[in-house]
Design a protein around this motif. Structure first.
Motif, PDB file in Angstrom:
ATOM      1  N   ASN A 270       0.857  -1.188   0.000  1.00  0.00           N
ATOM      2  CA  ASN A 270       0.000   0.000   0.000  1.00  0.00           C
ATOM      3  C   ASN A 270       0.894   1.240   0.000  1.00  0.00           C
ATOM      4  OD1 ASN A 270      -1.593   2.211   0.841  1.00  0.00           O
ATOM      5  ND2 ASN A 270      -2.864   0.960   2.184  1.00  0.00           N
ATOM      6  N   PRO A 271       0.735   2.133  -0.978  1.00  0.00           N
ATOM      7  CA  PRO A 271       1.561   3.345  -0.991  1.00  0.00           C
ATOM      8  C   PRO A 271       1.460   4.177   0.288  1.00  0.00           C
ATOM      9  CG  PRO A 271       0.496   3.075  -3.106  1.00  0.00           C
ATOM     10  CD  PRO A 271      -0.087   2.026  -2.202  1.00  0.00           C
ATOM     11  N   GLN A 272       0.372   4.019   1.029  1.00  0.00           N
ATOM     12  CA  GLN A 272       0.258   4.709   2.310  1.00  0.00           C
ATOM     13  C   GLN A 272       1.027   3.990   3.415  1.00  0.00           C
ATOM     14  OE1 GLN A 272      -4.010   4.990   2.840  1.00  0.00           O
ATOM     15  NE2 GLN A 272      -4.126   6.916   1.682  1.00  0.00           N
ATOM     16  N   GLY A 273       1.551   2.807   3.110  1.00  0.00           N
ATOM     17  CA  GLY A 273       2.383   2.083   4.054  1.00  0.00           C
ATOM     18  C   GLY A 273       1.637   1.496   5.230  1.00  0.00           C
ATOM     19  N   ARG A 274       0.416   1.033   5.006  1.00  0.00           N
ATOM     20  CA  ARG A 274      -0.392   0.512   6.114  1.00  0.00           C
ATOM     21  C   ARG A 274      -1.391  -0.499   5.594  1.00  0.00           C
ATOM     22  NH1 ARG A 274      -5.604   2.755   6.470  1.00  0.00           N
ATOM     23  NH2 ARG A 274      -6.044   4.463   5.040  1.00  0.00           N
ATOM     24  N   LEU A 275      -2.000  -1.244   6.507  1.00  0.00           N
ATOM     25  CA  LEU A 275      -3.119  -2.100   6.168  1.00  0.00           C
ATOM     26  C   LEU A 275      -4.415  -1.290   6.223  1.00  0.00           C
ATOM     27  CD1 LEU A 275      -2.250  -5.365   8.164  1.00  0.00           C
ATOM     28  CD2 LEU A 275      -1.689  -4.787   5.792  1.00  0.00           C
ATOM     29  N   ILE A 276      -5.398  -1.737   5.474  1.00  0.00           N
ATOM     30  CA  ILE A 276      -6.695  -1.075   5.438  1.00  0.00           C
ATOM     31  C   ILE A 276      -7.517  -1.515   6.649  1.00  0.00           C
ATOM     32  CG2 ILE A 276      -8.807  -0.785   4.082  1.00  0.00           C
ATOM     33  CD1 ILE A 276      -6.303   0.448   2.805  1.00  0.00           C
ATOM     34  N   ASP A 277      -8.274  -0.589   7.203  1.00  0.00           N
ATOM     35  CA  ASP A 277      -9.186  -0.895   8.303  1.00  0.00           C
ATOM     36  C   ASP A 277     -10.517  -1.360   7.707  1.00  0.00           C
ATOM     37  OD1 ASP A 277     -11.192  -0.613  10.408  1.00  0.00           O
ATOM     38  OD2 ASP A 277      -9.693   0.550  11.497  1.00  0.00           O
ATOM     39  N   PRO A 278     -11.109  -2.447   8.230  1.00  0.00           N
ATOM     40  CA  PRO A 278     -12.416  -2.885   7.713  1.00  0.00           C
ATOM     41  C   PRO A 278     -13.473  -1.781   7.701  1.00  0.00           C
ATOM     42  CG  PRO A 278     -11.515  -4.567   9.154  1.00  0.00           C
ATOM     43  CD  PRO A 278     -10.591  -3.373   9.255  1.00  0.00           C
ATOM     44  N   VAL A 279     -13.382  -0.844   8.626  1.00  0.00           N
ATOM     45  CA  VAL A 279     -14.346   0.262   8.664  1.00  0.00           C
ATOM     46  C   VAL A 279     -14.256   1.105   7.394  1.00  0.00           C
ATOM     47  CG1 VAL A 279     -14.944   2.392   9.884  1.00  0.00           C
ATOM     48  CG2 VAL A 279     -14.422   0.329  11.186  1.00  0.00           C
ATOM     49  N   GLU A 280     -13.066   1.222   6.829  1.00  0.00           N
ATOM     50  CA  GLU A 280     -12.895   1.991   5.595  1.00  0.00           C
ATOM     51  C   GLU A 280     -13.570   1.299   4.416  1.00  0.00           C
ATOM     52  OE1 GLU A 280      -8.731   4.265   5.942  1.00  0.00           O
ATOM     53  OE2 GLU A 280      -8.539   2.102   6.221  1.00  0.00           O
ATOM     54  N   VAL A 281     -13.487  -0.022   4.389  1.00  0.00           N
ATOM     55  CA  VAL A 281     -14.173  -0.783   3.344  1.00  0.00           C
ATOM     56  C   VAL A 281     -15.681  -0.648   3.521  1.00  0.00           C
ATOM     57  CG1 VAL A 281     -14.397  -3.025   2.237  1.00  0.00           C
ATOM     58  CG2 VAL A 281     -12.231  -2.404   3.340  1.00  0.00           C
ATOM     59  N   ALA A 282     -16.127  -0.739   4.761  1.00  0.00           N
ATOM     60  CA  ALA A 282     -17.557  -0.629   5.041  1.00  0.00           C
ATOM     61  C   ALA A 282     -18.113   0.713   4.578  1.00  0.00           C
ATOM     62  CB  ALA A 282     -17.809  -0.819   6.540  1.00  0.00           C
ATOM     63  N   ALA A 283     -17.351   1.774   4.742  1.00  0.00           N
ATOM     64  CA  ALA A 283     -17.821   3.099   4.327  1.00  0.00           C
ATOM     65  C   ALA A 283     -18.092   3.145   2.829  1.00  0.00           C
ATOM     66  CB  ALA A 283     -16.797   4.161   4.720  1.00  0.00           C
ATOM     67  N   ALA A 284     -17.229   2.499   2.045  1.00  0.00           N
ATOM     68  CA  ALA A 284     -17.432   2.461   0.596  1.00  0.00           C
ATOM     69  C   ALA A 284     -18.655   1.624   0.239  1.00  0.00           C
ATOM     70  CB  ALA A 284     -16.182   1.903  -0.092  1.00  0.00           C
ATOM     71  N   VAL A 285     -18.821   0.497   0.918  1.00  0.00           N
ATOM     72  CA  VAL A 285     -19.967  -0.365   0.655  1.00  0.00           C
ATOM     73  C   VAL A 285     -21.276   0.367   0.943  1.00  0.00           C
ATOM     74  CG1 VAL A 285     -21.179  -2.450   1.401  1.00  0.00           C
ATOM     75  CG2 VAL A 285     -18.694  -2.510   1.063  1.00  0.00           C
ATOM     76  N   VAL A 286     -21.348   1.027   2.088  1.00  0.00           N
ATOM     77  CA  VAL A 286     -22.584   1.704   2.472  1.00  0.00           C
ATOM     78  C   VAL A 286     -22.896   2.859   1.526  1.00  0.00           C
ATOM     79  CG1 VAL A 286     -23.684   3.053   4.299  1.00  0.00           C
ATOM     80  CG2 VAL A 286     -22.444   0.967   4.869  1.00  0.00           C
ATOM     81  N   TRP A 287     -21.879   3.558   1.076  1.00  0.00           N
ATOM     82  CA  TRP A 287     -22.092   4.624   0.087  1.00  0.00           C
ATOM     83  C   TRP A 287     -22.761   4.064  -1.167  1.00  0.00           C
ATOM     84  CZ3 TRP A 287     -18.383   5.314  -4.252  1.00  0.00           C
ATOM     85  CH2 TRP A 287     -18.749   6.376  -5.093  1.00  0.00           C
ATOM     86  N   LEU A 288     -22.294   2.924  -1.644  1.00  0.00           N
ATOM     87  CA  LEU A 288     -22.874   2.315  -2.845  1.00  0.00           C
ATOM     88  C   LEU A 288     -24.279   1.783  -2.592  1.00  0.00           C
ATOM     89  CD1 LEU A 288     -19.724   0.403  -4.122  1.00  0.00           C
ATOM     90  CD2 LEU A 288     -20.776   2.413  -5.195  1.00  0.00           C
ATOM     91  N   ALA A 289     -24.593   1.471  -1.333  1.00  0.00           N
ATOM     92  CA  ALA A 289     -25.900   0.917  -0.997  1.00  0.00           C
ATOM     93  C   ALA A 289     -26.983   1.978  -0.874  1.00  0.00           C
ATOM     94  CB  ALA A 289     -25.807   0.138   0.320  1.00  0.00           C
ATOM     95  N   ARG A 290     -26.622   3.221  -0.780  1.00  0.00           N
ATOM     96  CA  ARG A 290     -27.600   4.276  -0.524  1.00  0.00           C
ATOM     97  C   ARG A 290     -28.544   4.479  -1.712  1.00  0.00           C
ATOM     98  NH1 ARG A 290     -25.520   8.863   3.221  1.00  0.00           N
ATOM     99  NH2 ARG A 290     -26.867  10.087   1.864  1.00  0.00           N
TER     100      ARG A 290
END
Length: 264
Positions: A225-245
């Motif tokens: 990851n260019p940001q040098g970190r692992l992704i938090d599941p909450v960040e994935v959830a935010a994208a999913v919920v945006w698409l669900a709206r």
């Protein structure tokens, strides 16, 4: 029911497969926070019950549970019928159940290949097929497939997983076109290495095969990851919920990478 600013998913019923931990659990919590009724699906009732006990529903909609093996057609049919009977028609489907195993291509058995295709690709097909008629009849639905950056690029030693996730993305795009005029959107969210049991397993494998420390193995995955970190599941959830709206109706057939710039 009209959408409110505070609870934009109020009145909608969401099914989340693989909801007992990790990304699925985070997605379910985010859906509840936005007002949706949620059914968690997974193969182990004890894990689903434990996850429900950890959830913060804040007086909101109850969380229903259904045991389901997404790769088994009869199990999927029974679970989705029961979910609709318990909590109403299914408006939102989050295909999150998945599995990965590592092996060199030449040492990947046919059994492993078929199992990973079955869980990751066929499972998304079977679950989507169950909800699609009702969604198109009601002229509203959201299907979000939790794919992976492995749907967008290759990774060594996980050929079966990459093939399955590329298939999920192809299915996403084809179904998005079929449903474009029917009030249904179909999208994929593609996380990079995320703080989940799958990544914990990958770290264990690196340690076992290379003798490196867990910290070094973790740093190796984070460095992708260019940001040098692992992704938090909450960040994935935010994208999913945006698409669900409801107000995301113009977004369909897309692959949203949640990966810190790993894939552009």
């Amino acid at each position: 029911m009209a959408m409110s600013n505070r609870y934009p998913l109020e009145g909608l019923h969401a099914v989340v497969t693989g909801g007992g931990s990790g990304i699925g659990a985070a997605v379910a919590q985010a859906l509840i926070a936005d007002g949706a009724r949620v059914t968690l699906m997974g193969r182990r009732l004890d894990r689903l019950q434990a996850q429900r006990d950890r959830m913060d529903v804040d007086g909101g909609p109850a969380v229903a549970l259904q045991v389901c093996d997404v790769g088994d057609e009869a199990s999927v049919r029974a679970a989705f019928a029961a979910a609709a009977d318990d909590s109403g028609p299914i408006d939102l489907l989050i295909n999150n159940a998945g599995q990965v195993e590592t092996a060199p291509f030449a040492k990947t058995s046919l059994e492993t290949w078929q199992r990973l295709i079955n869980v990751n690709l066929t499972g998304s097909f079977l679950c989507s097929r169950e909800v699609l008629p009702g969604m198109t009849e009601r002229r509203f639905g959201r299907i979000v497939n939790v794919a992976s950056t492995a749907a967008l690029k290759g990774y060594a030693y996980v050929a079966a997983y990459c093939a399955a996730k590329h298939g999920v993305l192809g299915m996403t795009r084809a179904l998005a076109l079929e449903t474009a005029r029917k009030g249904v959107t179909v999208n994929a969210v593609c996380p990079g290495y995320t703080e989940t049991d799958i990544v914990a397993g990958a770290i264990d494998t690196i340690v076992a095969k290379t003798g490196r420390s867990a910290e070094a193995a973790r740093a190796e995955l984070a460095a992708v990851n260019p940001q040098g970190r692992l992704i938090d599941p909450v960040e994935v959830a935010a994208a999913v919920v945006w698409l669900a709206r409801r107000d995301s109706g113009a977004i369909t057939g897309q692959a949203i990478a949640v990966a810190g710039g790993e894939v552009m």
